[in-house]
Design an enzyme around this catalytic site. Structure first.
Site, short mmCIF file in Angstrom:
data_model
loop_
_atom_site.label_atom_id
_atom_site.label_comp_id
_atom_site.label_asym_id
_atom_site.label_seq_id
_atom_site.Cartn_x
_atom_site.Cartn_y
_atom_site.Cartn_z
N ASP A 92 0.83 -1.21 0.00
CA ASP A 92 0.00 0.00 0.00
C ASP A 92 0.86 1.25 0.00
O ASP A 92 0.44 2.29 0.51
CB ASP A 92 -0.93 -0.01 1.23
CG ASP A 92 -2.24 0.69 0.93
OD1 ASP A 92 -2.88 0.36 -0.07
OD2 ASP A 92 -2.61 1.61 1.69
N THR A 159 14.57 -0.60 0.81
CA THR A 159 13.76 -1.20 1.88
C THR A 159 12.98 -2.38 1.32
O THR A 159 12.43 -2.30 0.22
CB THR A 159 12.78 -0.14 2.45
OG1 THR A 159 13.53 0.92 3.02
CG2 THR A 159 11.87 -0.74 3.52
N LYS A 180 16.29 14.90 -16.44
CA LYS A 180 15.63 14.69 -17.74
C LYS A 180 15.94 13.32 -18.33
O LYS A 180 15.20 12.81 -19.16
CB LYS A 180 16.07 15.76 -18.73
CG LYS A 180 15.40 17.08 -18.50
CD LYS A 180 15.73 18.03 -19.63
CE LYS A 180 15.09 19.38 -19.37
NZ LYS A 180 15.81 20.45 -20.04
N ARG A 243 4.63 9.91 0.63
CA ARG A 243 5.57 10.34 1.67
C ARG A 243 4.88 10.46 3.02
O ARG A 243 5.52 10.47 4.06
CB ARG A 243 6.16 11.70 1.31
CG ARG A 243 7.13 11.65 0.18
CD ARG A 243 7.64 13.05 -0.10
NE ARG A 243 8.16 13.15 -1.44
CZ ARG A 243 9.37 12.74 -1.81
NH1 ARG A 243 10.17 12.19 -0.93
NH2 ARG A 243 9.77 12.86 -3.04
N THR A 366 15.31 13.86 2.95
CA THR A 366 15.77 14.22 4.30
C THR A 366 14.98 15.42 4.82
O THR A 366 14.36 16.16 4.04
CB THR A 366 17.27 14.59 4.28
OG1 THR A 366 17.43 15.80 3.53
CG2 THR A 366 18.13 13.48 3.67
#
Ligand SMILES: Cc1cc2nc3c(=O)[nH]c(=O)nc-3n(C[C@H](O)[C@H](O)[C@H](O)COP(=O)(O)OP(=O)(O)OC[C@H]3O[C@@H](n4cnc5c(N)ncnc54)[C@H](O)[C@@H]3O)c2cc1C
Length: 385
Positions: A92, A159, A180, A243, A366
């Protein structure tokens, strides 16, 4: 706790996942960390209860739910076991979200149903030795050959690499320098020339199966091209919502677990003939932690609700991610301090909580990169004062 206008269904999801996670996943959380072992069996349990592929539309076998439901589930999973919450993202998170948003009909048909059932875990691979914050410097290359592509190069910090079957990999395609020239391919585990390299052992989240990816003349058919160069902004826009799910949501859930546990500890532990919780200085620490958690949850839920309403903005995403990352470091660090030597002992969860959230300020952009994004909007006058 405030309810943030959650629907009855959302509250039900939250409460059911919380009970499931505490009963089934919390007991094995310390072992997954100590043994560096991804708790993949927990994904099967999530699938049995219908908590995989929440975001995937129903026509592809998912639940067609929003980011808010994802956040509610991941938060409760992280309260019990951060590594399980990270593996939930394999069904998900970034790659399923990218497939739904930008995949070809054939790619959706091929993968989404299995992801929704929790049978196919996915990973997302962007970073390289010299391409971290600087995504435009990706060097792993896909070269056209016949009706397919040949990939050469390596990737870092992926991960769930050790347990995933499908990898969305950013590669350099064609002559253009910088962003690009960056595109993306889908690579399946077991493709000749593709191998999972060294296990990468970070400070925390040790049960996420993070590893290096190695491509040595790896041939993939033409239909595995996911994104031609020049369209990276589209991919990053699709992933912007993502995010909010894994990274800051895991931080929130872990911070809540640390806070809940340490509050009980200071109520029970006696020093100077009375509970630690009787010390006003320590009460104020608890109050600061509660303030931090409540502010983080408000930001995260509001941002998720905005994404679901189609009103997401980079400011929402970046402010939320950076704040929640920093909040989690503060809260879990303070929990260790309140625990004294117990707070640092591997017999207790507090040091693991701190280790699990610390790297989140680095992964998925970060904190500094997100602060730069916020400042850019502020200075351009796009931030609504
Ligand atoms: C827990 C975790 C999970 C991860 N999972 C994945 C994954 O699944 N897939 C994947 O591809 N990658 C993953 N990563 C890698 C992650 O995306 C990178 O670590 C991240 O993008 C930062 O890159 P870097 O480590 O090379 O640091 P660098 O880019 O070298 O940055 C080093 C320091 O310099 C600062 N810095 C760099 N550029 C600027 C700038 N322009 N302005 C201000 N400060 C700057 C950074 O903020 C940081 O403090 C993961 C990392 C972690 C910690």
């Amino acid at each position: 706790m405030q309810d943030f206008g959650l629907t009855e269904e959302q509250r039900l999801i939250r409460d059911s996942v919380r009970a499931l996670a505490q009963e089934r996943f919390a007991p094995g959380a310390a072992r997954a960390d100590a043994e560096f072992r991804p708790p993949v069996e927990n994904v099967k349990v999530l699938a049995e209860h219908g908590y995989t592929g929440l975001f995937i539309p129903e026509e592809w076998g998912g639940s067609g739910l929003g980011l808010m439901e994802n956040v509610l589930v991941a938060e409760q999973l992280a309260r019990a076991c951060a590594n399980t919450a990270m593996l939930f993202s394999c069904t998900d998170g970034a790659t399923p979200r990218a497939l739904v948003g930008l995949g070809s009909p054939a790619q959706k048909e091929k993968y989404l149903r299995r992801i929704a059932k929790g049978e196919l875990l996915t990973a997302w691979s962007m970073s390289e030795a010299n391409a971290g914050s600087d995504v435009g410097n990706v060097q792993c290359r896909a070269t056209p050959e016949g009706d397919g592509w040949v990939i050469n190069g390596s990737k870092l910090w992926c991960t769930a690499a050790q347990v995933s079957e499908l990898f969305l990999v950013l590669v350099r395609i064609g002559p253009e320098a910088g962003m690009k020239g960056v595109g993306a391919v889908l690579v399946e585990r077991g493709t000749p020339g593709f191998s999972i390299g060294n296990h990468l052992d970070l400070l925390g989240l040790r049960g996420t199966g993070m590893a290096e990816l190695v491509f040595d003349s790896c041939r993939i058919p033409g239909e595995q091209l996911f994104l031609e160069p020049g369209r990276m902004r589209q991919l990053l826009a699709v992933l912007d919502a993502d995010r909010l799910s894994g990274n800051p949501t895991v931080c929130l859930g872990v911070a809540e677990a640390a806070f809940q546990g340490i509050t009980q500890h200071v109520k029970e532990r006696q020093q100077f003939g009375r509970p630690l919780a009787d010390q006003q200085g320590l009460q104020w620490k608890l109050a600061e932690m509660a303030m931090d958690i409540e502010a983080a949850r408000a930001l995260l839920y509001r941002a998720a609700q905005r994404v679901d309403a189609g009103q997401a903005s980079i400011v929402d995403t970046s402010i939320t991610k950076a704040f929640v990352n920093q909040m989690a470091v503060r809260v879990t660090n303070e929990a260790m301090q309140l625990g004294g030597a117990y707070g640092l002992s591997t017999e207790y969860p507090y040091e693991r909580h701190f280790r699990d959230v610390r790297g989140m300020s680095i992964g998925y952009g970060t904190v500094e990169i997100h602060k730069s994004a916020i400042a850019r909007e502020v200075l351009a006058g796009r931030y609504p004062f």
